[in-house]
Scaffold this active site. Structure first.
Site, PDB file in Angstrom:
ATOM      1  N   GLY A   1      49.877  44.427  32.695  1.00  9.25           N
ATOM      2  CA  GLY A   1      51.290  44.046  32.521  1.00  9.25           C
ATOM      3  C   GLY A   1      52.223  44.420  33.827  1.00  9.25           C
TER       4      GLY A   1
ATOM      5  N   PRO B   1      45.135  46.932  34.230  1.00  5.16           N
ATOM      6  CA  PRO B   1      45.749  46.139  35.255  1.00  5.16           C
ATOM      7  C   PRO B   1      44.947  45.056  35.759  1.00  5.16           C
ATOM      8  CG  PRO B   1      44.861  48.335  36.103  1.00  5.16           C
ATOM      9  CD  PRO B   1      44.673  48.170  34.670  1.00  5.16           C
TER      10      PRO B   1
ATOM     11  N   CYS C   1      47.927  13.551  42.186  1.00  5.15           N
ATOM     12  CA  CYS C   1      48.661  12.422  41.937  1.00  5.15           C
ATOM     13  C   CYS C   1      49.819  12.775  40.944  1.00  5.15           C
ATOM     14  CB  CYS C   1      47.652  11.105  41.698  1.00  5.15           C
ATOM     15  SG  CYS C   1      48.412   9.751  41.624  1.00  5.15           S
TER      16      CYS C   1
ATOM     17  N   TYR D   1      45.434  35.161  38.992  1.00  7.08           N
ATOM     18  CA  TYR D   1      45.707  33.881  38.359  1.00  7.08           C
ATOM     19  C   TYR D   1      46.052  32.642  39.118  1.00  7.08           C
ATOM     20  CZ  TYR D   1      46.537  37.604  34.848  1.00  7.08           C
ATOM     21  OH  TYR D   1      46.193  38.791  34.187  1.00  7.08           O
TER      22      TYR D   1
HETATM   23  N1  LLP Z   1      44.961  43.183  29.041  1.00  5.50           N
HETATM   24  C1  LLP Z   1      45.244  41.908  28.469  1.00  5.50           C
HETATM   25  C2  LLP Z   1      44.569  42.135  26.912  1.00  5.50           C
HETATM   26  C3  LLP Z   1      45.596  40.813  28.596  1.00  5.50           C
HETATM   27  O1  LLP Z   1      45.871  39.847  27.845  1.00  5.50           O
HETATM   28  C4  LLP Z   1      46.377  40.724  30.024  1.00  5.50           C
HETATM   29  C5  LLP Z   1      46.884  39.661  30.524  1.00  5.50           C
HETATM   30  C6  LLP Z   1      46.020  41.861  31.058  1.00  5.50           C
HETATM   31  C7  LLP Z   1      45.184  42.687  30.349  1.00  5.50           C
HETATM   32  C8  LLP Z   1      46.136  42.148  32.406  1.00  5.50           C
HETATM   33  O2  LLP Z   1      47.542  41.837  32.661  1.00  5.50           O
HETATM   34  P1  LLP Z   1      48.020  41.890  34.111  1.00  5.50           P
HETATM   35  O3  LLP Z   1      47.979  43.203  34.400  1.00  5.50           O
HETATM   36  O4  LLP Z   1      47.439  40.948  35.160  1.00  5.50           O
HETATM   37  O5  LLP Z   1      49.709  41.567  34.057  1.00  5.50           O
HETATM   38  N2  LLP Z   1      48.539  33.531  33.615  1.00  5.50           N
HETATM   39  C9  LLP Z   1      49.620  34.098  33.865  1.00  5.50           C
HETATM   40  C10 LLP Z   1      49.393  35.628  33.323  1.00  5.50           C
HETATM   41  C11 LLP Z   1      48.627  35.794  32.171  1.00  5.50           C
HETATM   42  C12 LLP Z   1      48.510  37.160  31.647  1.00  5.50           C
HETATM   43  C13 LLP Z   1      47.447  37.066  30.514  1.00  5.50           C
HETATM   44  N3  LLP Z   1      47.126  38.621  29.943  1.00  5.50           N
HETATM   45  C14 LLP Z   1      50.211  34.264  35.144  1.00  5.50           C
HETATM   46  O6  LLP Z   1      49.808  33.460  36.128  1.00  5.50           O
HETATM   47  O7  LLP Z   1      51.245  34.961  35.598  1.00  5.50           O
END
Ligand code: LLP
Length: 436
Positions: A253, A296, A366, A395
């Site tokens: 996150g 991460p 489209c 993403y």
């Molecule tokens: N661990 C779990 C259980 C998660 O659900 C996620 C992300 C992460 C780790 C990794 O989080 P990060 O470090 O990447 O923030 N599609 C969205 C983001 C969805 C995140 C889903 N879970 C976007 O494009 O911003």
């Protein structure tokens, strides 16, 4: 020359006025590989992996691990990088698990997540021997125990907990609050019920708990708060059941910088503050420091890639706006249409010129909403120019689609001036491959 108006450290401008990533000329790459093209900076990704790993060992010694969250960008090459860096991997579907298997990723370092794992995915995870399954709900617990028993196995699990923390980010990517489809709530007693159930099943071994409070979070406090709440729950379970859980996975996150408006803390600040809080809380609650995992995704790959497009047309609508249409769009980057996500846009072949125009970058789908960015500053562009959208590593490809039957782009990685394809460009044959 490193230019501060563009956000990523890997991005520069060379003597031809072209944008470079990791030292490679993006205009040359666009010519050689065609567009749309995604370019990842391998060395920067490896550096991020190492920075996280080092920070975990500084804070926890051997008692911790970094798992890359594959959902940010999953492919065999990413799995191989994480494998070679000694990291773990978070997978959230049979497809991501299959990718890891194909890349010879050590299965004991895999955590399998998901709020609705199918029967087939549960079997697949058991057969592959994944280290931890992160159980989301009671139904899954029952099914998993049954399947593990049938295979004569004892499966290590973590429970997905909602710590009841409201992280300030986009609504669609907040996950820690009680109104979330993910995991067991603490407030309702559901989490404790799940822990008791897990302890009562013969083919499940409860190693610990997991939480993930959301994504693209800039504020350090919710992470610190979540860490304390989670440790408090571990202490409560010890008190109530006598079971001292050994593992705590705090999810991912960490926010990254997409534009100058984003001001994320250096991730070491999160890491150090969370570690300090955990150590204090463990001492206060009288429990041993658990093995700490973090996951991460975005912060490993997000800022380390860009997408190159060719401009097809520039449409000035007097007193309204100027549309710059490119040969990709929501198919390869749905994040603007989903979250109004902000990106920096640069004309790669005129990168040394000032960004004097304000335009809307439109895709070729489209659909009027197929925009990559609205009212964004850019150099004066014309048909044939190469347009770069920065920080598209997380993403984007992983959420890409074939809407309008447009093939997904090619993905390459650059390293020290050399490049290689890591995902081939989809072809029209690929598009009809499963049609009967
Ligand atoms: N661990 C779990 C259980 C998660 O659900 C996620 C992300 C992460 C780790 C990794 O989080 P990060 O470090 O990447 O923030 N599609 C969205 C983001 C969805 C995140 C889903 N879970 C976007 O494009 O911003």
């Amino acid at each position: 020359m490193v230019i501060s108006m563009y956000v990523s450290d890997s991005v520069s401008i060379n003597e031809f006025g072209h944008l470079t990533l990791g030292g490679s000329d993006t205009v040359v790459l666009a010519k050689k590989y065609g567009t749309p093209l995604m370019v990842f900076d391998r060395d920067a990704i490896v550096a991020n992996c190492r920075a996280f790993t080092e920070s975990v060992s500084e804070n926890y010694g051997d008692n911790g691990r970094v798992l890359y969250a594959g959902k940010a960008f999953s492919c065999k090459e990413m799995c191989r990088i994480c494998r070679d860096e000694g990291m773990g991997l978070d997978v959230v579907s049979g497809g991501e698990l299959y990718t890891a298997i194909q890349a010879d990723f050590p299965m004991d370092r895999v955590c399998f997540h998901g709020n609705n794992k199918t029967q087939q995915e549960i079997s697949m995870a058991l057969e592959a021997g994944v280290g931890r399954i992160v159980v989301d709900n009671l139904e899954e617990l029952v099914q998993l125990n049954k399947k593990a028993a049938a295979m004569g196995r004892k499966q290590g699990i973590l429970l997905r907990i909602k710590p009841g923390i409201d992280a300030h980010t986009h609504d669609f990517i907040r996950t820690g609050q009680i109104d979330s489809k993910f995991g067991f709530a603490l407030e309702t007693g559901e989490a404790e019920q799940a822990a008791r159930a897990a302890l009562s099943y013969g083919n499940i071994e409860l190693f610990g708990i997991h939480c993930h409070i959301g994504s693209q979070i800039f504020d350090v406090d919710p992470f610190v708060h979540a860490a304390r709440v989670m440790l408090g729950f571990m202490a409560k379970i010890k008190l109530d059941t006598g079971c001292e859980m050994r593992e705590l996975n705090l999810g991912g996150g960490f926010g990254i910088k997409y534009t100058e408006a984003d001001k994320p803390e250096n991730f070491r600040v999160y890491m150090n503050r969370v570690a300090a809080e955990l150590k204090n809380a463990a001492a206060e609650y009288g429990i041993k420091m658990p093995f700490i995992m973090i996951e991460p995704g975005r912060s490993i790959v997000g800022a380390e890639a860009l997408t190159l497009y060719t401009v097809g047309s520039v449409k000035h609508i007097p007193d309204v706006r100027t549309y710059v249409s490119v040969d990709g769009g929501m198919g390869d980057n749905p994040r603007y249409i989903l979250y109004q996500a902000k990106y920096e846009v640069v004309c790669a072949n005129k990168a040394d010129q000032p960004r004097t125009e304000i335009v809307t970058v439109a895709g070729k789908c489209c659909e009027s909403g197929d925009l990559i960015q609205e009212h964004t500053p850019i150099q004066k562009v014309e048909a044939g120019d190469i347009l770069a959208v920065l920080s598209t590593g997380a993403y984007n490809y992983s959420m890409a689609s074939n809407y309008n039957r447009i093939p997904r782009p090619e993905v390459i990685m650059v390293s020290a001036g050399e490049e290689k394809t890591i995902i081939k460009r989809e072809t029209y044959e690929n598009i009809v491959a499963n049609d009967i």
